[in-house]
Each structure stands twice: as C-alpha cells, then as structure tokens.
Design an enzyme around this catalytic site. Structure first.
Site, PDB file in Angstrom:
ATOM      1  N   GLU A 102     -50.264  -4.773  37.347  1.00 35.68           N
ATOM      2  CA  GLU A 102     -50.520  -3.297  38.062  1.00 35.68           C
ATOM      3  C   GLU A 102     -51.315  -2.391  37.030  1.00 35.68           C
ATOM      4  O   GLU A 102     -51.016  -2.413  36.028  1.00 35.68           O
ATOM      5  CB  GLU A 102     -49.406  -2.899  38.709  1.00 35.68           C
ATOM      6  N   GLU A 139     -54.137  -2.779  47.493  1.00 33.91           N
ATOM      7  CA  GLU A 139     -53.045  -2.593  48.378  1.00 33.91           C
ATOM      8  C   GLU A 139     -52.764  -1.405  48.764  1.00 33.91           C
ATOM      9  O   GLU A 139     -53.067  -0.122  47.950  1.00 33.91           O
ATOM     10  CB  GLU A 139     -51.551  -2.769  47.557  1.00 33.91           C
TER      11      GLU A 139
END
Length: 289
Positions: A138, A205
């Site tokens: 991430e 996302e």
C-alpha cells in the site's frame, strides 16, 4: 480428524475445469493493457486456503492472498496485527491449490515501510516461503522508491492507492477518498508514481469514480478497482464478501451468493440428525461381512 487435500482436476460441479491450464505470468498480466486499454477486464479475488484457491482458480486471472485474512479468517479488528508468517503460510496454501492464476501476496503492515531494504527482506521471505509470483504493498508516491528497488531485484510489485486499509488510523476511517481536489490529485499522482516505478498493476480502492477513471487513464499499468469504477482494467473483491459470508459489507460489494445461510442451515440439519440418532445411518457405517 483430518482431510487430505488433493488437487482434483476432474469435471464436476465443484471442479469445473477438465484439465489444468498453464499458469499466467506477471508479464502477461501487465501486457493485457495495450494503448491505454484492456479489452477484457482482469478478474481478481482473494483466497486464503488451498481448497478455496482450487475452486476460484479457473475463473480468475489473479488470486490475492490479502491481509484481509486478519479479519476474515482470524477475527481481528483490522489488518494491522497481521504478520509475515501468517501471510507466507496462507500464500503457500493458495499456490498449492492453484495452477492458473498469478498468486499475489499482501505485505503486512510494518514489513516494508521503514526502508527499501526492509521491504526486500520481507518480500523475498514471502516469495521464498510461499512460491507466490508477486507482492502487493500500500502507498503511492512515498512507496515509489521501494517499488523500484524491489522491481530491480526481481520482485514484481502490485501497488495500492486510494483507500489504504493499513493507514486507517491516519485516514480516520474507511470513507471513500477523493472528495476534494487535493485528495483527487494525490490519488492520480500516487498511481503515476507507482507506474513509473515499475508496478505491474495498481489496485484503486474506495475512491470517487471520476478519480478512478482519471488514474486509470493516466497509467500504463492495469488498474484493478474495488469500490472505484467499472472502467478500471479489472476488479477485485474479498471472496467472503462476494459469497455472502457476512451480513454487513462495504457499499461497493455485490453479494453473488448467500453462503452464510447455506452453512447455517446445513449445520442445523446435521445437528438435528445427530441429536435424533439418524446420523450416521446404514450407508455411512461399516458392517461385518
């Protein structure tokens, strides 16, 4: 009490593929996007066990061993407590249960943020222990140096921008990102930085749809949306959410089944038969000849 796992390639309802297919590769996934477009969207689902991987494999391009296993498998409150050992063991199971999809394993919180060298040590551990093909981490522009460092040392990396669950304490929750100009610009900038660093694909996302479209158009690598846009180059969901294992799911989830109800009803029937002494019956018992 044990069940022996064996890869079953016979044709049946549970195993619809008559013969193993050749496993896809990271370069083939990367090459699916040509001239800024992906003709057929990439399909990715999460998997945590060998049997789950076996059932999903023929229908997916990628299987993600997500750190979401912390919540889905272990009942943890977030992904933060997940360890490298957890990820390696579950990834190894998914690799054993699959033969077609590219298996990608999440790098858990605290295993890569300190430095590119730390990330290399963690990523190489995951790939050596599991046999997975790539890792996912991430973060956007701040992680670009790390992505390039890993890529240059033979470790393919999938990026992840927008709503990043490992940063939930900083973000203040799971709200969609990109609701102001600064956030929107950062998402696109992050995606471009990962793309330039060599990420072979990028998860987007929980962002406003126009921002997901803009990020997809801005990068050469395929984007994989989750709560993003149908115009992303692929889609991913947590398998248990998609199957209806949980009553409450994020807005972006579509339940394609209600497996929780099936499991509960089946367990209820089993319990009733045991208590009534109707199970086991003659067909389940061994009798002397």
């Amino acid at each position: 009490m044990s069940t022996t796992f064996k890869l079953d390639t016979s044709t049946s309802r549970a195993n619809p593929t008559p013969a193993p297919m050749k496993r896809l590769t990271v370069p083939k996934i990367r090459a699916r996007k040509k001239d800024g477009k992906t003709e057929e969207p990439l399909v990715m689902l999460t998997a945590y066990t060998a049997r789950q991987a076996q059932l999903l494999d023929a229908h997916c391009d990628l299987l993600l061993v997500g750190d979401s296993l912390g919540q889905v498998i272990y009942g943890l409150p977030s992904t933060i407590p997940v360890t490298l050992r957890m990820m390696a063991d579950h990834a190894a199971a998914v690799v054993r249960g699959s033969y077609h999809s590219v298996v990608v394993v999440d790098m858990p919180f605290g295993s890569y943020e300190q430095s590119p060298q730390q990330a290399f040590e963690s990523a190489s551990f995951l790939l050596k222990e599991s046999g997975a093909a790539a890792v996912k981490l991430e973060g956007g522009e701040a992680m670009a140096e790390t992505v390039a460092f890993l890529n240059q040392r033979g470790i393919p990396v999938m990026g992840h921008v927008g709503l990043t669950p490992q940063a939930v304490n900083v973000l203040g929750g799971y709200a969609a990102r990109g609701r102001n100009d600064a956030e929107a610009d950062k998402i696109v900038t992050d995606a471009k930085a990962l793309d330039d660093a060599g990420a072979f694909a990028i998860v987007i996302e929980g962002v406003l749809e126009p921002i997901a479209v803009a990020a997809t158009e801005a990068v050469r690598a395929p984007t994989i949306g989750i709560g993003a846009s149908a115009q992303c180059d692929g889609q991913v969901l947590v398998t248990e959410d998609m199957l209806g294992m949980f009553e409450r799911v994020p807005r972006f989830v579509k339940k394609y089944g209600d497996i929780a109800e099936t499991i509960e009803a089946t367990a209820k029937t089993y319990a009733e038969e045991v208590r009534a002494r109707s199970f086991p019956g003659p067909e389940q018992l061994y009798q002397p000849k």
